[in-house]
Design an enzyme around this catalytic site. Sequence first.
Site, PDB file in Angstrom:
ATOM      1  N   LYS A  41    -128.570  -4.864  45.450  1.00 25.47           N
ATOM      2  CA  LYS A  41    -129.562  -4.068  44.775  1.00 25.47           C
ATOM      3  C   LYS A  41    -130.617  -4.954  44.130  1.00 25.47           C
ATOM      4  CE  LYS A  41    -125.601  -1.335  43.412  1.00 25.47           C
ATOM      5  NZ  LYS A  41    -124.575  -1.346  42.360  1.00 25.47           N
ATOM      6  N   ASP A 103    -128.656 -18.832  45.560  1.00 30.13           N
ATOM      7  CA  ASP A 103    -127.832 -19.619  44.651  1.00 30.13           C
ATOM      8  C   ASP A 103    -127.036 -20.628  45.497  1.00 30.13           C
ATOM      9  OD1 ASP A 103    -126.564 -20.256  42.195  1.00 30.13           O
ATOM     10  OD2 ASP A 103    -125.020 -18.744  42.511  1.00 30.13           O
ATOM     11  N   PHE A 152    -127.260 -18.816  34.372  1.00 31.44           N
ATOM     12  CA  PHE A 152    -127.112 -17.456  34.891  1.00 31.44           C
ATOM     13  C   PHE A 152    -128.256 -16.602  34.370  1.00 31.44           C
ATOM     14  CE2 PHE A 152    -125.388 -13.312  35.806  1.00 31.44           C
ATOM     15  CZ  PHE A 152    -124.875 -13.527  37.076  1.00 31.44           C
ATOM     16  N   VAL A 153    -129.052 -16.070  35.287  1.00 27.44           N
ATOM     17  CA  VAL A 153    -130.253 -15.336  34.897  1.00 27.44           C
ATOM     18  C   VAL A 153    -130.127 -13.841  35.199  1.00 27.44           C
ATOM     19  CG1 VAL A 153    -131.852 -17.287  35.029  1.00 27.44           C
ATOM     20  CG2 VAL A 153    -131.318 -16.011  37.105  1.00 27.44           C
ATOM     21  N   ASP A 159    -128.593  -8.785  37.830  1.00 28.93           N
ATOM     22  CA  ASP A 159    -127.677  -8.190  36.866  1.00 28.93           C
ATOM     23  C   ASP A 159    -126.629  -9.172  36.357  1.00 28.93           C
ATOM     24  OD1 ASP A 159    -126.257  -8.209  39.469  1.00 28.93           O
ATOM     25  OD2 ASP A 159    -124.681  -7.197  38.322  1.00 28.93           O
ATOM     26  N   ARG A 165    -130.604  -5.136  34.987  1.00 27.83           N
ATOM     27  CA  ARG A 165    -131.512  -5.168  36.146  1.00 27.83           C
ATOM     28  C   ARG A 165    -132.910  -4.706  35.751  1.00 27.83           C
ATOM     29  NH1 ARG A 165    -128.510  -6.005  40.838  1.00 27.83           N
ATOM     30  NH2 ARG A 165    -126.425  -5.088  40.887  1.00 27.83           N
TER      31      ARG A 165
HETATM   32  P1  IMP Z   1    -125.425 -16.904  46.833  1.00 25.74           P
HETATM   33  O1  IMP Z   1    -124.502 -17.716  45.972  1.00 25.74           O
HETATM   34  O2  IMP Z   1    -126.655 -17.694  47.222  1.00 25.74           O
HETATM   35  O3  IMP Z   1    -124.688 -16.350  48.025  1.00 25.74           O
HETATM   36  O4  IMP Z   1    -125.925 -15.689  45.951  1.00 25.74           O
HETATM   37  C1  IMP Z   1    -125.334 -14.426  46.066  1.00 25.74           C
HETATM   38  C2  IMP Z   1    -125.833 -13.447  45.061  1.00 25.74           C
HETATM   39  O5  IMP Z   1    -125.308 -13.773  43.798  1.00 25.74           O
HETATM   40  C3  IMP Z   1    -127.320 -13.343  44.823  1.00 25.74           C
HETATM   41  O6  IMP Z   1    -128.011 -12.582  45.785  1.00 25.74           O
HETATM   42  C4  IMP Z   1    -127.314 -12.639  43.479  1.00 25.74           C
HETATM   43  O7  IMP Z   1    -127.156 -11.256  43.659  1.00 25.74           O
HETATM   44  C5  IMP Z   1    -126.097 -13.234  42.804  1.00 25.74           C
HETATM   45  N1  IMP Z   1    -126.487 -14.292  41.851  1.00 25.74           N
HETATM   46  C6  IMP Z   1    -126.500 -15.620  42.013  1.00 25.74           C
HETATM   47  N2  IMP Z   1    -126.933 -16.259  40.916  1.00 25.74           N
HETATM   48  C7  IMP Z   1    -127.206 -15.290  40.027  1.00 25.74           C
HETATM   49  C8  IMP Z   1    -127.713 -15.294  38.671  1.00 25.74           C
HETATM   50  O8  IMP Z   1    -128.019 -16.328  38.053  1.00 25.74           O
HETATM   51  N3  IMP Z   1    -127.856 -14.075  38.080  1.00 25.74           N
HETATM   52  C9  IMP Z   1    -127.553 -12.903  38.697  1.00 25.74           C
HETATM   53  N4  IMP Z   1    -127.086 -12.845  39.962  1.00 25.74           N
HETATM   54  C10 IMP Z   1    -126.918 -14.030  40.611  1.00 25.74           C
END
Ligand code: IMP
Length: 177
Positions: A41, A103, A152-153, A159, A165
């Site tokens: 989302k 991330d 963590f943002v 969220d 959000r």
């Molecule tokens: P990935 O680790 O690149 O696979 O990220 C997966 C998902 O984790 C992202 O699309 C976000 O939805 C969530 N995410 C990663 N870092 C953050 C953060 O700092 N705040 C909120 N959601 C996060």
Amino acid sequence: MSYKIVPLIGEEEVREGIRQVAEKINEAYAGKELHLIGVLKGAVYFMTELSKYISQDIPVSMDFMSVSSYGASTVSSGVVKIVKDLDESITGKDVIVVEDIVDTGNTLSYLLELLKDRQPASLRLCTLLDKPSRRKKEVKVDYTVFTVPDKFVVGYGLDYDQRYRNLPYIGVVEFDD
Ligand code: IMP
Ligand code: MG
């Protein structure tokens, strides 16, 4: 555990950053049609804002997909599951995947491979935020609005346990120890 939200990127700055990325997209896609894919989302706010600044000369269509992510934790499981697939075929289309944040890269590396197999004419990635210091899997990010530190943002679609959000700015969750 108690925590507070500390503002990181203000509402106006976010909007201006998005507008500038939209300008780059307008140059790159002049004379083409553009198919935006938002990852639910988190990408909803970003995709809405971005699409408003895409030139009226570029016909834009949109679709959404949902993949499993963090759940209630702030630690990535590395497991990616398609919860909702696209409604329409992307074969032959010029596609930009719109994401809230890259991330570890787990989600996007998986998703981009999957979408590539469906043979779009082109496939690019546009993210509101990039946290390159956390990368585990290499992902080619074509458009980044802001690079953020390893914090963590929340806000602007992102969220913490499904909350925040709707913050109109981006903030950092700071935990008290
Ligand atoms: P990935 O680790 O690149 O696979 O990220 C997966 C998902 O984790 C992202 O699309 C976000 O939805 C969530 N995410 C990663 N870092 C953050 C953060 O700092 N705040 C909120 N959601 C996060
Ligand atoms: Mg996400």
